[in-house]
Design a protein around this motif. Structure first.
Motif, mmCIF file in Angstrom:
data_model
loop_
_atom_site.group_PDB
_atom_site.id
_atom_site.type_symbol
_atom_site.label_atom_id
_atom_site.label_comp_id
_atom_site.label_asym_id
_atom_site.label_seq_id
_atom_site.Cartn_x
_atom_site.Cartn_y
_atom_site.Cartn_z
ATOM 1 N N ALA A 156 -11.902 -1.337 -0.895
ATOM 2 C CA ALA A 156 -10.461 -1.413 -1.134
ATOM 3 C C ALA A 156 -9.815 -2.324 -0.107
ATOM 4 C CB ALA A 156 -9.829 -0.029 -1.076
ATOM 5 N N GLU A 207 -2.406 -1.022 -2.579
ATOM 6 C CA GLU A 207 -3.829 -0.914 -2.271
ATOM 7 C C GLU A 207 -4.581 -1.367 -3.515
ATOM 8 O OE1 GLU A 207 -6.556 2.362 -0.187
ATOM 9 O OE2 GLU A 207 -5.896 2.978 -2.188
ATOM 10 N N ARG A 209 -8.180 -1.470 -5.259
ATOM 11 C CA ARG A 209 -9.518 -0.876 -5.209
ATOM 12 C C ARG A 209 -10.472 -1.620 -6.133
ATOM 13 N NH1 ARG A 209 -7.908 5.612 -5.349
ATOM 14 N NH2 ARG A 209 -6.721 5.598 -3.381
ATOM 15 N N ASP A 211 -14.081 -1.044 -7.846
ATOM 16 C CA ASP A 211 -15.092 -0.047 -8.176
ATOM 17 C C ASP A 211 -16.156 -0.683 -9.069
ATOM 18 O OD1 ASP A 211 -16.527 2.253 -8.616
ATOM 19 O OD2 ASP A 211 -15.091 3.116 -10.029
#
Length: 376
Positions: A156, A207, A209, A211
């Protein structure tokens, strides 16, 4: 900016100031506080027409990089934006444009740079994770090679400016090969953008992120594992623009605080005539002049890719970041009760100064970086 400005640069400064005073004064920020976009797209495109976003873009992609001094010119604009606490992705768009122009493939340049220069596209830089080193060195996102040869991003990036409205993300990631950068659409599968609550009402942070984000080689900006020098260059540009903006924020705050001190009467005389306040104003003016000199030198050093550019931008940030918030907090105290109200403009300037002090590395983080650069 305390630089030997050319005639074109003086015209750029004057044109930018007139435009902002007419089309986007500080009052415009109040109308944008509850706006989901966070900035006025029409004003943004008009700013693009004035050349705000073309400074790092080559002429064959719709810019004017060859005819100006990108970092210095952008710093002149950034200072004027600071005077009105402008809401818009000026810093991230210009940093990403500089990165793609310098290290991107021709396909990436054609796909992104004309849109950025015209104000039609927005890009954000995912650089660092949370923690003490945030904003000073790449962290938070890791890139690894999969069995099939593609890159996989995990982790992140924190405090990413204008990620919510970005069409593209420039992602700096650390891996076994070194530092790599990737240019990807903000809608890439596995990318999640989480808006953050911010102190600065004219700036959106998020933020971002990653994944299990799988990327092909054509998303690389530069060579795999070879982006460290380019990332340092981008950081220098970001800091030069931020420090210039902070100078504009403090300069304007001192201007209207001095006006208030001349008009506000107590005990039969203007409060600005009292010696105690004169000493405080003198201190703040001295700190501001130091910040102006440091910011101007940082912009020039970054523009020229000088040997001491890394030192110059960290000096400017460590000095200007702290003195700015101290100065504006004292301006608030000088205003008394009215300075504490939402209806007064002063809190917008204080919020921007505090935000700038924390983003792209705190003054303490840059003092530590200076020690590292000095070999201590």
């Amino acid at each position: 900016m305390d630089i030997a400005a050319t005639e074109d640069q003086r015209l750029l400064q004057e044109t930018t100031r007139r435009f902002l005073e007419k089309r986007s004064p500080i009052g415009a920020l109040r109308r944008l506080v509850d706006d989901a976009a966070g900035f006025d797209r029409a004003i943004w495109r008009q700013g693009a027409e004035l050349g705000w976003l073309s400074l790092f873009v080559p002429e064959d992609h719709g810019g004017m990089a060859e005819s100006g001094q990108g970092v210095v010119d952008a710093a002149i604009i950034a200072e004027e934006l600071g005077r009105v606490v402008f809401a818009g992705p000026f810093l991230p768009v210009n940093v990403v444009a500089s990165a793609v122009a310098a290290a991107g493939s021709e396909a990436q340049r054609q796909a992104l740079l004309p849109g950025l220069a015209a104000g039609e596209l927005v890009a954000a830089w995912c650089f660092a994770g949370p923690g003490a080193s945030s904003g000073v060195e790449p962290s938070g996102v890791r890139a690894t090679r999969s069995a099939g040869g593609s890159f996989v991003l995990q982790g992140a990036a924190s405090y990413v400016q204008d990620a919510q409205v970005a069409d593209h993300l420039l992602v700096t990631a650390v891996g076994d090969e070194g530092v790599s950068q990737f240019l990807i659409p903000a809608t890439t599968p596995g990318v999640t953008i989480i808006p953050l609550e911010t102190l600065d009402l004219g700036r959106s942070l998020a933020e971002v992120r990653f994944d299990d984000v799988r990327l092909a080689d054509d998303t690389l900006v530069g060579a795999p594992g070879g982006a460290a020098a380019q990332v340092e260059r981008q950081l220098q540009i970001a800091l030069a623009l931020q420090c210039a903006e902070t100078v504009g924020v403090v300069d304007r705050t001192l201007e209207f605080t001095l006006d208030y001190a001349r008009d506000r009467v107590a005990f039969g005389r203007p409060i600005g005539s009292f010696q105690a306040l004169k000493h405080r104003f003198a201190d703040h003016a001295t700190w501001l002049e130091g910040a102006k000199a440091a910011a101007a030198y940082a912009a020039r050093a970054a523009q020229d890719a000088a040997a001491d550019a890394a030192i110059a931008v960290s000096v400017a940030k460590s000095h200007g970041g702290r003195s700015a918030t101290e100065t504006i907090r004292d301006c608030l105290q000088i205003h008394g009760g009215i300075g504490m109200t939402y209806d007064h403009d002063l809190h917008f300037y204080l919020r921007r100064a505090v935000s700038n002090e924390a983003l792209w590395g705190t003054p303490a983080a840059h003092q530590e970086r200076l020690c590292v650069l000095a070999g201590l």
